[in-house]
Enzyme design. Sequence first.
Site, short mmCIF file in Angstrom:
data_model
loop_
_atom_site.label_atom_id
_atom_site.label_comp_id
_atom_site.label_asym_id
_atom_site.label_seq_id
_atom_site.Cartn_x
_atom_site.Cartn_y
_atom_site.Cartn_z
N ARG A 114 35.23 33.12 28.82
CA ARG A 114 36.45 33.55 29.06
C ARG A 114 37.63 32.52 28.95
O ARG A 114 36.95 31.26 28.96
CB ARG A 114 36.67 34.24 30.36
CG ARG A 114 35.98 33.42 31.64
CD ARG A 114 36.60 33.41 32.80
NE ARG A 114 38.07 32.84 32.76
CZ ARG A 114 38.29 31.60 32.63
NH1 ARG A 114 37.34 30.78 32.75
NH2 ARG A 114 39.71 31.39 32.73
N ARG B 76 39.03 41.81 23.71
CA ARG B 76 40.28 41.77 24.79
C ARG B 76 41.37 41.73 24.11
O ARG B 76 41.58 40.92 23.14
CB ARG B 76 39.92 40.44 25.28
CG ARG B 76 38.66 40.49 26.49
CD ARG B 76 38.49 39.27 27.29
NE ARG B 76 39.32 39.65 28.50
CZ ARG B 76 39.58 38.61 29.50
NH1 ARG B 76 38.95 37.64 29.50
NH2 ARG B 76 40.37 38.94 30.50
N ASP C 22 47.74 33.01 27.75
CA ASP C 22 46.93 34.06 26.77
C ASP C 22 47.74 34.40 25.62
O ASP C 22 47.04 34.70 24.50
CB ASP C 22 46.49 35.11 27.40
CG ASP C 22 45.18 35.01 28.38
OD1 ASP C 22 45.48 34.39 29.52
OD2 ASP C 22 44.20 35.22 27.78
O1 MRU Z 1 40.86 37.07 32.37
P1 MRU Z 1 40.57 35.44 31.95
O2 MRU Z 1 39.87 34.59 32.86
O3 MRU Z 1 40.03 35.29 30.56
O4 MRU Z 1 42.16 34.72 32.00
C1 MRU Z 1 42.14 33.62 31.58
C2 MRU Z 1 43.58 32.87 31.75
O5 MRU Z 1 44.53 33.95 32.08
C3 MRU Z 1 43.89 31.74 31.37
O6 MRU Z 1 44.91 31.06 32.09
C4 MRU Z 1 44.28 31.61 29.99
O7 MRU Z 1 43.33 32.23 29.16
C5 MRU Z 1 44.48 30.17 29.33
S1 MRU Z 1 42.87 29.39 29.45
C6 MRU Z 1 43.07 27.92 28.69
#
Ligand code: MRU
Length: 364
Positions: A59, A100, A248
């Site tokens: 993730r 995702r 993201d």
């Molecule tokens: O749902 P996740 O754990 O994949 O969400 C991750 C985040 O929101 C992070 O802040 C983002 O992907 C940046 S990771 C360098």
Amino acid sequence: MNDASQATPVPEDEAFSPIRWQRDHLRLLDQTRLPHEEVWLECRSPQDVARAIRRLSVRGAPAIGVAAAYGLVLGILCLPSGKDLGKHFNGVIEHLGATRPTAVNLRWALEQGRQVFAGNSDKDAQSVAAALLLWAGQLHSQDVAANRRIGTYGEPLFSAGDRVITHCNTGALATAGYGTALGVIRAAWEAKKIKMVWVDETRPLLQGARLTAWELQRHGIPFRLVTDSSAGSILARGLADRVVVGADRIAANGDTANKIGTYPLAVLAHRHEVPFYVAAPISTIDPTTATGSDIPIEEREAAEVTEVIGTRIAPQGTGAANFAFDVTPAELITAIITDVGVLSPPYLETIQKALLQPKTSKGG
Ligand code: MRU
């Protein structure tokens, strides 16, 4: 082929890079098992990789992109006999791309993979897989290098004695290695500027409590874990000097999607006049998404909210909404720290300029 030596080596000093290519398969550190167990998943097909992405074994936007790149290699290695290579490859891209929706690094990596494939489509499957593996290895090591540059650009924004709030996990685990927002914290710590870090636990899946705490402990950086709703109190009492989070997807105007709970943190930082930084590689900027309202927001299973790590906390029959991300408007973001430099408002202009820059020069 199937030889890891054909891929660009990833720096060995990445103590917990969560992604490893080994001969003919992908190994992913299963983040659903951390911090209690360090279990490596073996992915031997693109379906294995898609499953790992969907269930958050791997993730964090940059890590998802790199894992998907290796997923494309596995797609070619798993080509069923007699099947058309091009059709099969498109199917693999679609399958991985559907995992995702918010993290744009996924789509970015898959589009690059499509181009590598197109440049080699006249070759046999073995040669295509070799070309894809070479590219995936490059993407992998480029992400680590990009994160180190983010750290270098971000560190001067900090002052000695800073206390920092961060949200979710943006460290080595969320990337190919080193980290984005956590990489900036790491660089500022190495420059002796960080007094301590406030770590939001990050409901519902507790990436802060499980993963950020795990990483900070390993770096020896002092931190305290807090509930997500503590930020207002921490900021009102003057107990934090900066907020730094990951992303993201960053829209062309600077609006930023990140883990749910980021937006309220930005509102609170603004209210208390505390700088709010977003740290992300250029690959997280999506110039084809005009504003935050155009960013697709992933909704996950209600059970992640009604349960905490498999234990039900709400009465049977409770309905729940599980928005995985929220959008922070650009006007609340003090600066965006990228691998080409620190971007300041107006983001519509500085982002456009940054996207045209070579990766080694400073942005502005
Ligand atoms: O749902 P996740 O754990 O994949 O969400 C991750 C985040 O929101 C992070 O802040 C983002 O992907 C940046 S990771 C360098």
